[in-house]
Design a protein around this motif. Structure first.
Motif, PDB file in Angstrom:
ATOM      1  N   HIS A   1      10.486   5.953  -2.884  1.00 21.67           N
ATOM      2  CA  HIS A   1       9.955   5.525  -1.689  1.00 21.67           C
ATOM      3  C   HIS A   1       9.611   3.599  -2.257  1.00 21.67           C
ATOM      4  N   LEU A   2       9.757   2.959  -3.129  1.00 20.57           N
ATOM      5  CA  LEU A   2       9.406   1.664  -3.317  1.00 20.57           C
ATOM      6  C   LEU A   2      11.062   0.634  -2.900  1.00 20.57           C
ATOM      7  N   ALA A   3      11.914   1.274  -3.732  1.00 19.34           N
ATOM      8  CA  ALA A   3      12.618   0.879  -3.560  1.00 19.34           C
ATOM      9  C   ALA A   3      13.391  -0.164  -2.151  1.00 19.34           C
ATOM     10  N   SER A   4      13.191   0.886  -1.208  1.00 22.50           N
ATOM     11  CA  SER A   4      13.138  -0.010   0.875  1.00 22.50           C
ATOM     12  C   SER A   4      12.348  -1.229   0.690  1.00 22.50           C
TER      13      SER A   4
ATOM     14  N   ALA B   1      -8.411   4.614  -3.415  1.00 24.13           N
ATOM     15  CA  ALA B   1      -7.044   4.473  -4.063  1.00 24.13           C
ATOM     16  C   ALA B   1      -6.789   2.673  -2.931  1.00 24.13           C
ATOM     17  N   TYR B   2      -6.978   2.287  -2.152  1.00 26.01           N
ATOM     18  CA  TYR B   2      -7.393   0.655  -1.961  1.00 26.01           C
ATOM     19  C   TYR B   2      -7.535  -0.034  -2.616  1.00 26.01           C
ATOM     20  N   VAL B   3      -9.145   0.479  -2.925  1.00 21.71           N
ATOM     21  CA  VAL B   3     -10.106  -0.092  -4.428  1.00 21.71           C
ATOM     22  C   VAL B   3      -9.534  -0.797  -4.937  1.00 21.71           C
ATOM     23  N   PHE B   4      -9.046   0.554  -5.903  1.00 21.96           N
ATOM     24  CA  PHE B   4      -8.295   0.400  -7.160  1.00 21.96           C
ATOM     25  C   PHE B   4      -6.730  -0.836  -7.131  1.00 21.96           C
ATOM     26  N   THR B   5      -6.109  -0.371  -6.305  1.00 23.60           N
ATOM     27  CA  THR B   5      -4.881  -1.212  -6.259  1.00 23.60           C
ATOM     28  C   THR B   5      -5.332  -2.760  -5.970  1.00 23.60           C
ATOM     29  N   PHE B   6      -6.110  -2.854  -5.322  1.00 21.09           N
ATOM     30  CA  PHE B   6      -6.867  -4.478  -4.525  1.00 21.09           C
ATOM     31  C   PHE B   6      -7.319  -5.267  -6.263  1.00 21.09           C
ATOM     32  N   LEU B   7      -8.111  -4.343  -6.423  1.00 22.05           N
ATOM     33  CA  LEU B   7      -9.272  -4.541  -7.866  1.00 22.05           C
ATOM     34  C   LEU B   7      -8.277  -5.112  -8.825  1.00 22.05           C
ATOM     35  N   LEU B   8      -7.300  -4.217  -9.057  1.00 25.81           N
ATOM     36  CA  LEU B   8      -6.223  -4.015  -9.704  1.00 25.81           C
ATOM     37  C   LEU B   8      -5.238  -5.650  -9.895  1.00 25.81           C
TER      38      LEU B   8
ATOM     39  N   ASN C   1       7.851  -6.095 -11.844  1.00 26.39           N
ATOM     40  CA  ASN C   1       7.626  -7.458 -10.839  1.00 26.39           C
ATOM     41  C   ASN C   1       9.002  -8.259 -10.858  1.00 26.39           C
ATOM     42  N   GLU C   2       9.693  -8.518 -11.815  1.00 26.94           N
ATOM     43  CA  GLU C   2      10.543  -8.883 -11.401  1.00 26.94           C
ATOM     44  C   GLU C   2      11.654  -8.820 -10.727  1.00 26.94           C
ATOM     45  N   GLY C   3      11.424  -7.257  -9.889  1.00 26.09           N
ATOM     46  CA  GLY C   3      12.927  -6.555  -8.200  1.00 26.09           C
ATOM     47  C   GLY C   3      11.468  -7.079  -7.594  1.00 26.09           C
ATOM     48  N   CYS C   4      10.609  -7.584  -7.082  1.00 27.58           N
ATOM     49  CA  CYS C   4       9.828  -7.164  -5.966  1.00 27.58           C
ATOM     50  C   CYS C   4       8.609  -8.931  -6.182  1.00 27.58           C
ATOM     51  N   ALA C   5       8.742  -9.643  -5.207  1.00 23.15           N
ATOM     52  CA  ALA C   5       8.439 -10.942  -5.091  1.00 23.15           C
ATOM     53  C   ALA C   5       6.454 -10.843  -4.877  1.00 23.15           C
ATOM     54  N   ASN C   6       6.134 -11.329  -5.384  1.00 24.18           N
ATOM     55  CA  ASN C   6       4.555 -10.545  -5.327  1.00 24.18           C
ATOM     56  C   ASN C   6       3.835 -11.389  -3.750  1.00 24.18           C
ATOM     57  N   ARG C   7       4.456 -12.020  -3.176  1.00 23.49           N
ATOM     58  CA  ARG C   7       4.287 -12.768  -2.257  1.00 23.49           C
ATOM     59  C   ARG C   7       5.968 -12.570  -0.952  1.00 23.49           C
ATOM     60  N   LEU C   8       6.081 -11.884  -0.379  1.00 25.72           N
ATOM     61  CA  LEU C   8       7.312 -12.217   1.303  1.00 25.72           C
ATOM     62  C   LEU C   8       7.098 -14.098   1.336  1.00 25.72           C
TER      63      LEU C   8
ATOM     64  N   VAL D   1       0.848 -10.991   0.855  1.00 24.85           N
ATOM     65  CA  VAL D   1       0.570 -10.629  -0.495  1.00 24.85           C
ATOM     66  C   VAL D   1       1.783  -8.956  -0.237  1.00 24.85           C
ATOM     67  N   HIS D   2       2.771  -9.176  -1.073  1.00 22.12           N
ATOM     68  CA  HIS D   2       3.651  -7.821  -1.010  1.00 22.12           C
ATOM     69  C   HIS D   2       2.737  -6.789  -1.514  1.00 22.12           C
ATOM     70  N   PHE D   3       1.861  -5.853  -1.210  1.00 26.55           N
ATOM     71  CA  PHE D   3       0.769  -5.166  -1.128  1.00 26.55           C
ATOM     72  C   PHE D   3       1.350  -3.947  -1.833  1.00 26.55           C
ATOM     73  N   ALA D   4       2.714  -3.299  -1.134  1.00 24.77           N
ATOM     74  CA  ALA D   4       3.063  -2.639  -1.635  1.00 24.77           C
ATOM     75  C   ALA D   4       3.869  -2.396  -3.162  1.00 24.77           C
ATOM     76  N   LYS D   5       4.371  -3.345  -3.337  1.00 24.88           N
ATOM     77  CA  LYS D   5       4.529  -3.591  -4.655  1.00 24.88           C
ATOM     78  C   LYS D   5       3.917  -3.169  -5.788  1.00 24.88           C
ATOM     79  N   PHE D   6       2.132  -3.975  -5.332  1.00 26.67           N
ATOM     80  CA  PHE D   6       1.203  -3.316  -6.288  1.00 26.67           C
ATOM     81  C   PHE D   6       0.879  -2.104  -5.933  1.00 26.67           C
ATOM     82  N   VAL D   7       0.677  -1.370  -4.890  1.00 21.92           N
ATOM     83  CA  VAL D   7       0.907  -0.064  -4.745  1.00 21.92           C
ATOM     84  C   VAL D   7       1.513   0.545  -6.260  1.00 21.92           C
ATOM     85  N   GLU D   8       2.791   0.340  -6.558  1.00 21.78           N
ATOM     86  CA  GLU D   8       3.425   1.153  -7.368  1.00 21.78           C
ATOM     87  C   GLU D   8       3.090   0.701  -8.828  1.00 21.78           C
TER      88      GLU D   8
END
Length: 477
Positions: A10-13, A65-72, A391-398, A403-410
């Motif tokens: 689900h994240l690859a795309s 889930a959002y709280v954990f993902t964002f705080l992390l 981390n290498e495969g996905c940029a932190n920012r677009l 912020v590329h939040f989908a990356k941090f969800v994974e």
């Protein structure tokens, strides 16, 4: 879990950098991610927008889930104290907490808002307690509660309970870190030069693992105890720092936070060398074969327990060149079970067999009726590698700065699983003599292993003969 390609389907795309024009519209309605409210998941947004989604109101609270993902993930862009300052300032402005005294309308609003801000801060202290080692964090926490306390005195009681629990957690973490430091300080890195000639004159005080523990299941239990204790000191941010610290200037001061992680990796390496040392140390072939068979049984029990990290360390130690070259010794040992275990941890297909076995252990843990069946200890180096490649495969920012939040969800999924697994308390009774041996038994350096190996079974070719000669010359100079 991860597919053989290394990323969840689900994240690859979402990992390719999106077109800037395509990212101009609202990002909350596109693709997978953690929900901030009842609407569609967020895949990307500005840091300000993400912080705004974190702030509770009288009528809104972000999903857990959002709280954990964002705080992390937020710590990659803003330090925890800076984030808490932003959070508190926003709450004060929105709820008009700077008024003194609060009017009737404001008081009614705050009574609805108060439990929500307390819940958010409580979740923060429970999930990332080490963030609150800084007095500034605790001070900000107390300040926001002080502003709402006039509306309900119960807030003070809740605050005191939260801080008491936090202090207990921090004390436990500090105690664990202190014990790890003591263990590392007392560990002997290599066997003394005086023991190199032990083949011809065994030192009377030198022990071996079989004299300490000859039951594979018991040793596997004690190895699991070490893994669980050392893992308690690790936090979600520790896993992040392992791959982000070298890339983010703001983390130059955070290198010390990887100490617990480095200690855990050193334990893995020590176990590898301990296994190799125990196999190479006996003077007789029959004894060496017996040690090989013993560690095969220990590795099998680690697999059955769900302790994949110790399992991989044992296999790695047995596959070290000084050990694997002992063909006569291996020929005398029963090794069928070892090849099965090797197959389970085969790196082929991005560790496909291991990942399948890990999924089985996770399913068992989720449906378990006993603590024993809940144990899941993943191969730690591969977990770090997965996070690194994510981390290498996905940029932190677009490209548009979001912020590329989908990356941090994974990322949060992987870290969240690990943090869930590390909460399991060890169900096995500790054996201090075995634990002491595991942490302090002398181990050979790589050169020492080769020397012991050549003394056990003579060099077979000129390359080995030359190396043996050089090692003996260097050792006795």
């Amino acid at each position: 879990m991860f597919t053989p390609s290394g990323f969840s389907p689900h994240l690859a795309s979402t990992c390719s950098e999106a077109d800037p024009e395509e990212e101009e519209g609202p990002q909350e309605a596109r693709g997978p991610g953690a929900c901030a409210a009842d609407g569609p998941p967020i895949t990307s947004a500005s840091l300000d927008t993400l912080i705004q989604h974190l702030v509770p109101t009288a009528d809104y609270y972000p999903e857990k889930a959002y709280v954990f993902t964002f705080l992390l993930s937020a710590r990659l862009f803003i330090s925890p104290p800076e984030l808490l300052v932003r959070l508190c300032d926003t709450c004060i402005k929105q709820q008009q907490l700077d008024q003194s005294p609060l009017d009737t309308v404001s008081t009614a609003k705050v009574r609805k808002f108060g439990p929500k801000i307390l819940q958010l801060l409580t979740e923060w202290t429970e999930t990332f307690p080490t963030d609150f080692r800084e007095e500034k964090m605790v001070g900000l926490f107390k300040d926001i509660i002080h502003r709402i306390a006039p509306c309900d005195e119960a807030y003070w009681k809740t605050l005191n309970q939260v801080l008491q629990t936090l202090n207990q957690k921090l004390a436990a973490i500090a105690q664990g870190e202190e014990s790890i430091v003591k263990v590392n300080a007392s560990s002997v890195s290599s066997i003394s030069d005086k023991l190199v000639g032990f083949k011809t004159k065994p030192p009377p005080i030198q022990k071996d693992i079989l004299s300490i523990c000859n039951d594979p299941y018991t040793l596997a239990q004690q190895l699991t105890h070490v893994e669980l204790v050392r893992r308690v000191a690790l936090s979600g941010p520790d896993l992040q720092y392992s791959v982000f610290v070298s890339q983010q200037p703001c983390f130059s001061e955070q290198k010390k936070k990887t100490t617990n992680l480095e200690a855990y990796v050193r334990w893995f390496n020590r176990l590898c060398y301990l296994v190799a040392t125990e196999i190479c140390m006996p003077a007789k072939k029959k004894q060496r074969a017996q040690v090989i068979e013993f560690f095969i049984d220990v590795a099998r029990e680690c697999f059955n327990i769900g302790n994949f990290n110790s399992l991989m360390a044992i296999i790695s130690g047995m596959n070290m060149s000084p050990v694997s070259r002992l063909k006569k010794t291996w020929g005398k040992a029963k090794t069928a079970k070892f090849f099965i275990l090797e197959h389970q941890m085969d790196p082929t297909g991005n560790f496909y067999n291991y990942r399948t076995a890990l999924r089985g252990a996770v399913h068992r843990s989720q449906t378990a009726n006993s603590i024993r069946e809940k144990i899941v200890i993943p191969f730690f180096s591969l977990l770090i590698k997965d996070i690194y490649f994510l981390n290498e495969g996905c940029a932190n920012r677009l490209p548009n700065g979001h912020v590329h939040f989908a990356k941090f969800v994974e990322l949060a999924r992987q870290v969240g699983e690990f943090m869930t697994w590390k909460q399991i308390e060890c169900p096995f009774e500790t054996d201090r003599s075995i634990l002491h041996y595991l942490h302090t038994a002398p181990i050979f350096s790589e050169d020492g292993l080769y020397l012991a190996s050549y003394e056990s079974e003579s060099p077979e070719n000129q390359v080995e003969k030359d190396r043996w000669k050089a090692l003996r010359y260097d050792r006795y100079q």
